[in-house]
Design an enzyme around this catalytic site. Structure first.
Site, mmCIF file in Angstrom:
data_model
loop_
_atom_site.group_PDB
_atom_site.id
_atom_site.type_symbol
_atom_site.label_atom_id
_atom_site.label_comp_id
_atom_site.label_asym_id
_atom_site.label_seq_id
_atom_site.Cartn_x
_atom_site.Cartn_y
_atom_site.Cartn_z
ATOM 1 C CG PHE A 64 -8.608 -4.877 -1.879
ATOM 2 C CD1 PHE A 64 -8.746 -3.560 -1.469
ATOM 3 C CD2 PHE A 64 -8.333 -5.122 -3.219
ATOM 4 C CE1 PHE A 64 -8.630 -2.505 -2.368
ATOM 5 C CE2 PHE A 64 -8.218 -4.081 -4.127
ATOM 6 C CZ PHE A 64 -8.365 -2.771 -3.709
ATOM 7 C CB CYS A 86 -4.559 -2.096 7.330
ATOM 8 S SG CYS A 86 -3.555 -3.553 7.067
ATOM 9 C CB THR A 88 -0.918 -0.008 1.231
ATOM 10 O OG1 THR A 88 -1.696 -1.205 1.185
ATOM 11 C CG2 THR A 88 -1.843 1.191 1.240
ATOM 12 C CD GLU A 96 -2.910 -8.504 10.435
ATOM 13 O OE1 GLU A 96 -2.888 -9.088 11.538
ATOM 14 O OE2 GLU A 96 -2.375 -7.412 10.233
ATOM 15 N N GLY A 146 -17.757 -0.758 18.857
ATOM 16 C CA GLY A 146 -16.837 -1.369 19.811
ATOM 17 C C GLY A 146 -15.839 -0.379 20.368
HETATM 18 C C1 UGA Z 1 -8.152 -4.283 6.661
HETATM 19 C C2 UGA Z 1 -9.176 -4.359 5.521
HETATM 20 O O1 UGA Z 1 -10.401 -4.932 5.982
HETATM 21 C C3 UGA Z 1 -8.635 -5.191 4.358
HETATM 22 O O2 UGA Z 1 -9.573 -5.169 3.267
HETATM 23 C C4 UGA Z 1 -7.309 -4.580 3.904
HETATM 24 O O3 UGA Z 1 -6.738 -5.338 2.840
HETATM 25 C C5 UGA Z 1 -6.342 -4.570 5.082
HETATM 26 O O4 UGA Z 1 -6.908 -3.787 6.155
HETATM 27 C C6 UGA Z 1 -5.048 -3.952 4.604
HETATM 28 O O5 UGA Z 1 -5.074 -2.789 4.188
HETATM 29 O O6 UGA Z 1 -4.050 -4.661 4.504
HETATM 30 P P1 UGA Z 1 -7.419 -5.911 8.693
HETATM 31 O O7 UGA Z 1 -6.625 -4.750 9.194
HETATM 32 O O8 UGA Z 1 -6.802 -7.253 8.646
HETATM 33 O O9 UGA Z 1 -7.969 -5.610 7.193
HETATM 34 O O10 UGA Z 1 -8.662 -6.041 9.664
HETATM 35 P P2 UGA Z 1 -10.240 -5.758 9.659
HETATM 36 O O11 UGA Z 1 -10.946 -7.042 9.738
HETATM 37 O O12 UGA Z 1 -10.639 -4.854 8.550
HETATM 38 O O13 UGA Z 1 -10.425 -4.999 11.058
HETATM 39 C C7 UGA Z 1 -9.772 -3.774 11.339
HETATM 40 C C8 UGA Z 1 -10.209 -3.225 12.679
HETATM 41 O O14 UGA Z 1 -11.555 -2.763 12.627
HETATM 42 C C9 UGA Z 1 -10.164 -4.250 13.836
HETATM 43 O O15 UGA Z 1 -9.624 -3.643 14.980
HETATM 44 C C10 UGA Z 1 -11.622 -4.604 14.048
HETATM 45 O O16 UGA Z 1 -11.881 -4.996 15.383
HETATM 46 C C11 UGA Z 1 -12.288 -3.284 13.721
HETATM 47 N N1 UGA Z 1 -13.702 -3.432 13.315
HETATM 48 C C12 UGA Z 1 -14.034 -4.075 12.167
HETATM 49 C C13 UGA Z 1 -14.699 -2.857 14.102
HETATM 50 O O17 UGA Z 1 -14.424 -2.239 15.156
HETATM 51 N N2 UGA Z 1 -16.006 -2.967 13.688
HETATM 52 C C14 UGA Z 1 -16.362 -3.615 12.553
HETATM 53 O O18 UGA Z 1 -17.588 -3.667 12.246
HETATM 54 C C15 UGA Z 1 -15.357 -4.188 11.774
#
Ligand code: UGA
Length: 355
Positions: free
Chosen positions: A74, A185, A50, A77, A178
């Site tokens: 995209f 990311c 990125t 983790e 939350g």
């Molecule tokens: C994120 C994106 O979802 C991916 O599409 C992207 O490729 C990636 O970053 C990146 O740029 O490499 P990731 O960081 O692995 O992926 O995790 P997410 O599942 O997106 O969660 C990120 C944060 O948001 C976590 O702390 C999670 O707890 C929080 N979250 C997620 C919430 O607080 N509420 C939600 O409804 C969803």
């Protein structure tokens, strides 16, 4: 590198681009790759890392031979392989004749996955990545603010999110309120996009708010503990979960780190437990006791905060063993993950987020 260069023409660059102190992306690893690759019209660099919008253009300015294709990633983790194999879309950006042949070949590689392939210019491809992460982060900060207002007016954010999410234009995902988003990311990419805009003289007001809401959200939990316990001096607080989300041991930008530090500065004794992330946390959490199990962390606690929604926390014997161990049955569920009715009927004071 010589061996790689003689065997392959498409060179996928997947190094990390962590944030610098100013919030810009640190491109030093990408630069190291470029130094090793050199300039050659037999090769194309396919950028999965990125990078700020404009990176591809500036690399092409310095190397007119090397092909360049932007191909942002995209995956999430914890579900990386599945996300890679079943992408919502594949984005491929290229500029000019020298690179479009390479871009055709990259598109061909992805064809068997059967996903929509978006062909565009390099800057737009780079922007699609940053804008997607920033939009998802905005969705989270938005629902967190709805949660905070819901607490004041007696609404339940989980019901609100369900009702909103059924609108096709909104969609149900990333509407879980939350303790704020973390990880390697979202915090980095939101800051990078804000900074990128700032560098052009544009003040991206919305993203400034998204970041601020997220920082305040991490800290709101302290107020919920204080509401029931008064001063936290000398109180024992258990943190359940350290990882920024379940199914990973990653604690980069995790809310748990901010919470542990804030609790300590309020005078609390902090005990933490995470099924996989404790090794990484040990050096960052000076003065915090790292427990061997959830029950161990909860032993004698005046309050517990659920920070990461690991499934084992739902399966704890809340009515029995946990109740016996805790000094005060107070649970702040930072992910609306536990069964609130069950805990309340077992005699706990239960605080969720926005309910
Ligand atoms: C994120 C994106 O979802 C991916 O599409 C992207 O490729 C990636 O970053 C990146 O740029 O490499 P990731 O960081 O692995 O992926 O995790 P997410 O599942 O997106 O969660 C990120 C944060 O948001 C976590 O702390 C999670 O707890 C929080 N979250 C997620 C919430 O607080 N509420 C939600 O409804 C969803």
């Amino acid at each position: 590198m010589d061996e790689v260069l003689s065997a392959a023409q498409l060179l996928f660059c997947c190094v990390d681009t962590p944030p610098t102190y100013s919030g810009d992306a640190d491109l030093s690893r990408v630069e190291t790759v470029l130094e090793e690759v050199g300039d050659s019209n037999d090769h194309a660099l396919v950028m999965k890392s990125t990078v700020p919008v404009g990176t591809g253009r500036s690399i092409r300015r310095d190397r007119d031979e090397l092909g360049y294709v932007s191909n942002p990633e995209f995956l999430k983790e914890g579900t990386a392989v599945k996300d890679f194999m079943e992408p919502d879309r594949v984005v491929i950006g290229s500029d000019g004749d020298g690179s479009s042949g390479f871009a055709d070949r990259v598109a061909k590689l992805y064809e068997p996955l059967g996903a929509p392939i978006i062909r565009t210019d390099v800057a737009s491809a780079e922007m699609i990545k940053l804008a997607s992460n920033a939009f998802l982060a905005t969705k989270i900060s938005f629902i967190n603010e709805i949660a905070n207002v819901s607490e004041e007016v007696g609404a339940d954010v989980t019901e609100v999110a369900k009702g909103m999410g059924l609108d096709d234009r909104i969609g149900p995902k990333f509407l879980r309120a939350g303790v704020g988003f973390g990880g390697s990311c979202f915090p980095k990419d939101v800051s990078a996009l804000k900074q990128l805009a700032g560098n052009t003289g544009y003040h991206f007001q919305l993203l400034t708010a998204v970041i601020e809401v997220n920082e305040l959200q991490k800290r709101r939990t302290i107020g919920k503990l204080q509401k029931h316990l008064g001063s936290l001096v000398g109180k024992q607080i258990a943190l359940l979960g350290l990882a920024f989300k379940p199914d990973t041991d990653d604690i980069r930008e995790a809310t748990s780190l901010v919470l542990a530090a804030r609790l300590q500065s309020e005078g609390a004794n902090v005990r933490v437990y995470d099924p996989v992330a404790t090794d990484r946390a040990r050096e960052l959490l000076g003065g915090v006791t790292i427990a061997e199990s959830a029950l161990d962390a909860l032993d004698g606690a005046d309050g517990a905060v659920l920070v990461t929604e690991w499934s084992e926390f739902r399966e704890l014997d809340w009515g029995g063993a946990v109740m016996e161990r805790m000094a005060t049955p107070l649970v702040v569920d930072g992910r609306n993950f536990l069964d609130a009715d069950l805990l309340r009927s077992a005699g706990y004071t239960y605080e969720g987020v926005g309910r």
